[in-house]
Design a protein around this motif. Structure first.
Motif, PDB file in Angstrom:
ATOM      1  N   ASN A 152      73.075  82.637 -30.607  1.00  0.00           N
ATOM      2  CA  ASN A 152      72.779  83.566 -31.693  1.00  0.00           C
ATOM      3  C   ASN A 152      71.806  82.936 -32.687  1.00  0.00           C
ATOM      4  O   ASN A 152      72.059  81.848 -33.212  1.00  0.00           O
ATOM      5  CB  ASN A 152      74.084  83.948 -32.395  1.00  0.00           C
ATOM      6  CG  ASN A 152      73.885  85.063 -33.403  1.00  0.00           C
ATOM      7  OD1 ASN A 152      72.941  85.839 -33.293  1.00  0.00           O
ATOM      8  ND2 ASN A 152      74.767  85.139 -34.373  1.00  0.00           N
ATOM      9  N   GLY A 153      70.676  83.613 -32.928  1.00  0.00           N
ATOM     10  CA  GLY A 153      69.690  83.119 -33.884  1.00  0.00           C
ATOM     11  C   GLY A 153      68.674  82.172 -33.308  1.00  0.00           C
ATOM     12  O   GLY A 153      67.737  81.772 -34.013  1.00  0.00           O
ATOM     13  N   ALA A 154      68.820  81.773 -32.022  1.00  0.00           N
ATOM     14  CA  ALA A 154      67.872  80.837 -31.424  1.00  0.00           C
ATOM     15  C   ALA A 154      66.520  81.505 -31.222  1.00  0.00           C
ATOM     16  O   ALA A 154      66.430  82.719 -31.034  1.00  0.00           O
ATOM     17  CB  ALA A 154      68.406  80.315 -30.102  1.00  0.00           C
ATOM     18  N   THR A 155      65.469  80.708 -31.244  1.00  0.00           N
ATOM     19  CA  THR A 155      64.119  81.229 -31.030  1.00  0.00           C
ATOM     20  C   THR A 155      63.617  80.959 -29.617  1.00  0.00           C
ATOM     21  O   THR A 155      62.515  81.382 -29.268  1.00  0.00           O
ATOM     22  CB  THR A 155      63.140  80.608 -32.037  1.00  0.00           C
ATOM     23  OG1 THR A 155      63.177  79.177 -31.904  1.00  0.00           O
ATOM     24  CG2 THR A 155      63.538  80.991 -33.465  1.00  0.00           C
ATOM     25  N   SER A 156      64.414  80.226 -28.806  1.00  0.00           N
ATOM     26  CA  SER A 156      64.013  79.937 -27.429  1.00  0.00           C
ATOM     27  C   SER A 156      65.259  79.677 -26.599  1.00  0.00           C
ATOM     28  O   SER A 156      66.369  79.520 -27.128  1.00  0.00           O
ATOM     29  CB  SER A 156      63.077  78.725 -27.377  1.00  0.00           C
ATOM     30  OG  SER A 156      63.736  77.570 -27.860  1.00  0.00           O
ATOM     31  N   ILE A 157      65.072  79.612 -25.297  1.00  0.00           N
ATOM     32  CA  ILE A 157      66.159  79.352 -24.359  1.00  0.00           C
ATOM     33  C   ILE A 157      66.226  77.857 -24.087  1.00  0.00           C
ATOM     34  O   ILE A 157      65.223  77.236 -23.730  1.00  0.00           O
ATOM     35  CB  ILE A 157      65.927  80.124 -23.055  1.00  0.00           C
ATOM     36  CG1 ILE A 157      65.959  81.635 -23.322  1.00  0.00           C
ATOM     37  CG2 ILE A 157      66.975  79.756 -22.000  1.00  0.00           C
ATOM     38  CD1 ILE A 157      65.491  82.468 -22.149  1.00  0.00           C
ATOM     39  N   ALA A 158      67.405  77.285 -24.254  1.00  0.00           N
ATOM     40  CA  ALA A 158      67.602  75.860 -23.967  1.00  0.00           C
ATOM     41  C   ALA A 158      67.881  75.681 -22.482  1.00  0.00           C
ATOM     42  O   ALA A 158      68.612  76.469 -21.876  1.00  0.00           O
ATOM     43  CB  ALA A 158      68.761  75.314 -24.785  1.00  0.00           C
TER      44      ALA A 158
ATOM     45  N   LEU B 276      81.419  77.880 -23.803  1.00  0.00           N
ATOM     46  CA  LEU B 276      80.385  78.833 -24.171  1.00  0.00           C
ATOM     47  C   LEU B 276      80.272  78.905 -25.688  1.00  0.00           C
ATOM     48  O   LEU B 276      81.249  79.221 -26.369  1.00  0.00           O
ATOM     49  CB  LEU B 276      80.735  80.209 -23.613  1.00  0.00           C
ATOM     50  CG  LEU B 276      81.038  80.285 -22.112  1.00  0.00           C
ATOM     51  CD1 LEU B 276      81.422  81.707 -21.728  1.00  0.00           C
ATOM     52  CD2 LEU B 276      79.860  79.785 -21.289  1.00  0.00           C
ATOM     53  N   PRO B 277      79.076  78.659 -26.238  1.00  0.00           N
ATOM     54  CA  PRO B 277      78.923  78.779 -27.691  1.00  0.00           C
ATOM     55  C   PRO B 277      79.205  80.204 -28.161  1.00  0.00           C
ATOM     56  O   PRO B 277      79.126  81.164 -27.385  1.00  0.00           O
ATOM     57  CB  PRO B 277      77.444  78.408 -27.921  1.00  0.00           C
ATOM     58  CG  PRO B 277      77.038  77.654 -26.700  1.00  0.00           C
ATOM     59  CD  PRO B 277      77.846  78.217 -25.572  1.00  0.00           C
TER      60      PRO B 277
END
Length: 310
Positions: free
Chosen positions: A70-76, A88-89
């Motif tokens: 949630n809120g991330a700007t990219s996929i890790a 799971l976060p």
């Protein structure tokens, strides 16, 4: 995330969880890899999960992991942990890509694209390109109906066609095929074919269903009931099942209307005249509502008899 999870040609396989806040989906890839997408819908808490694989043995190496929080700007992306457990976060999407413990070899080739012909209200004939023999013997072709996440086997043959019987009128069917060799090894499923059965060509009754006036989320519907029999119908009950769960009857006239779930039941009002034999008819109407595609019903039953749809 969806592009990293499922790609063209991947086969969806059944997946589920016992946690209402965690959803699971899985696909099998042509190279034997398995991709598992886990959704944690809890906006506040991380959830540890234990993953079990029925009919699939993952390699001992760490899976490739894609995570979007949630809120991330990219996929890790990383390669870590095990295939059988993960935390799971909160409010996140996690995709695990696993390799098989051992490559699958020697399985027969998947059957080619099937087609459906001679579709009636109760039967359909499925044709497909016959796959090459395996070890000099023809592969057995298993015919399956896909019903949600469940595969129901309808029959098997070593030829290039199969006629399916005892189908339900006005019902949408999705069929695919699996080839199996003498050793019991199964191919990947064929591409699917989808068809819809019709109404009977001849019946003692007929129904004409009309969308008279539609305004986007509702409409006025008209229903003509035709008596093709040799005797007047003195009392009648007409039923149909909506194709979707978002369709309903708001009100109706010239009859008594009720709806339970997706099933609509209409009975003649007390004192209404009989429906004359030999093509006589009666008309009823209703106001309908819907919140998605308004797919009109295709099968109608009058006093227990499936009618021809006009």
């Amino acid at each position: 995330m969806m592009n990293l999870f499922a790609r063209a040609g991947d086969q969806f396989v059944r997946a589920g969880t016992d946690n209402p806040l965690v959803a699971a989906h899985a696909v099998r890839r042509d190279n034997g890899d398995l991709a598992v997408l886990l959704l944690n819908r809890d906006p506040d808490n991380a959830h540890p999960v234990t993953i079990d694989y029925a009919g699939y043995a993952p390699a001992a190496t760490a899976p490739t992991v894609y995570t979007y929080t949630n809120g991330a700007t990219s996929i890790a992306q990383d390669q870590s942990g095990s295939a059988t457990s993960r935390t799971l976060p909160a409010y996140s999407l996690t995709t695990l890509v696993l390799h098989p413990a051992a490559p699958t070899t020697g399985a027969p080739a998947a059957p080619g694209q099937p087609i459906a012909t001679n579709v009636t209200d109760r039967t359909a004939t499925i044709y497909w390109p016959v796959p090459p023999p395996v070890g000099g013997l023809p592969a057995k072709i298993e015919v399956y109906r896909q019903n949600g996440t469940t595969s129901e086997q309808l029959g098997e043959t070593t030829g290039g066609s199969f006629t399916v019987h005892n189908l339900t009128p006005g019902t949408r069917y999705t069929i695919n095929l699996v080839a199996r060799d003498n050793a019991g090894r199964a191919s990947r499923p064929s591409p699917p074919v989808t068809f819809t059965t019709g109404s009977p060509a001849e019946s003692s009754c007929a129904v004409r269903f009309t969308d008279v006036n539609d305004w986007g989320n509702g409409y006025v519907g008209g229903v003509d009931i035709v008596n093709n029999g040799t005797a007047p119908i003195n009392g009648w009950t007409l039923t149909w099942t909506w194709p979707t769960s978002w369709q309903q009857v708001s009100s109706g006239w010239n009859a008594t209307w009720t709806q339970t779930g997706r099933t609509v039941k209409i009975t003649n009002t007390d004192g209404s005249p009989p429906v004359p034999a030999g093509g006589g008819s009666t008309n009823i109407g209703f106001v309908g509502a819907y919140s998605g595609p308004n797919v009109l019903p295709g099968v109608f039953t009058l006093n227990g008899v499936v009618c021809t749809t006009l």
